[in-house]
Design a protein around this motif. Sequence first.
Motif, PDB file in Angstrom:
ATOM      1  N   ARG A  80     -15.079 -62.561  43.808  1.00  0.00           N
ATOM      2  CA  ARG A  80     -15.833 -63.000  42.625  1.00  0.00           C
ATOM      3  C   ARG A  80     -17.183 -62.274  42.525  1.00  0.00           C
ATOM      4  NH1 ARG A  80     -14.043 -67.946  44.732  1.00  0.00           N
ATOM      5  NH2 ARG A  80     -12.194 -68.690  43.640  1.00  0.00           N
ATOM      6  N   GLU A 107     -16.682 -58.742  41.372  1.00  0.00           N
ATOM      7  CA  GLU A 107     -16.436 -58.756  39.927  1.00  0.00           C
ATOM      8  C   GLU A 107     -17.762 -58.862  39.176  1.00  0.00           C
ATOM      9  OE1 GLU A 107     -12.033 -60.799  39.443  1.00  0.00           O
ATOM     10  OE2 GLU A 107     -13.777 -62.108  39.649  1.00  0.00           O
ATOM     11  N   LYS A 108     -18.595 -59.791  39.629  1.00  0.00           N
ATOM     12  CA  LYS A 108     -19.899 -60.004  38.990  1.00  0.00           C
ATOM     13  C   LYS A 108     -20.763 -58.743  39.055  1.00  0.00           C
ATOM     14  CE  LYS A 108     -24.017 -62.523  39.907  1.00  0.00           C
ATOM     15  NZ  LYS A 108     -24.626 -62.742  41.148  1.00  0.00           N
ATOM     16  N   ARG A 166      -6.922 -66.575  38.180  1.00  0.00           N
ATOM     17  CA  ARG A 166      -7.201 -65.147  38.125  1.00  0.00           C
ATOM     18  C   ARG A 166      -6.020 -64.413  38.753  1.00  0.00           C
ATOM     19  NH1 ARG A 166     -13.589 -64.403  39.616  1.00  0.00           N
ATOM     20  NH2 ARG A 166     -14.288 -66.185  38.445  1.00  0.00           N
TER      21      ARG A 166
END
Length: 153
Positions: free
Chosen positions: A25, A28-29, A44
């Motif tokens: 995560r 991704e950020k 996801r």
Amino acid sequence: MDQNVVQFRIGEAALQSGVSAANIRYYEKEGLLPLGARGDNSYRLYSGADVHQLRFIRLCRAMDMSLHEVRTLLALDWSRKEDCDAARDTLDDHLQHVRARLAELQTLEADLLALRNRCDGSDDHCHIIEALHARADAQPAMPSATAAGKRHV
């Protein structure tokens, strides 16, 4: 089978890549990995190519590369000669950082060894603890980034 067709939920992608779901995560950020597509159940989903990219990121991070360096390497195409030059430049910069860090660690080792040698346990008090307390009192309230050991990553 095409590795882009295989779909993994985040937990399976984490197991396959060796990267925790929380780090997936985070990557991704940070734009190192495209946002996982969402399935009908809102989970996801990640492709085999995503898992490969996560392994690549994990490898680079294990070599103490910064997110910026990883991002730079991910953007390069291994079939382009120009990108080879950029990859070499990125690694040369990283090697410079590693060499500087090694010098810092050698200085730290010498400092710790000198501190350790202050006390052999035969006196009525510990000279190591005494020296640490003296150093703590001598430190400024807000140490600078270089004094605190600025991190590359």
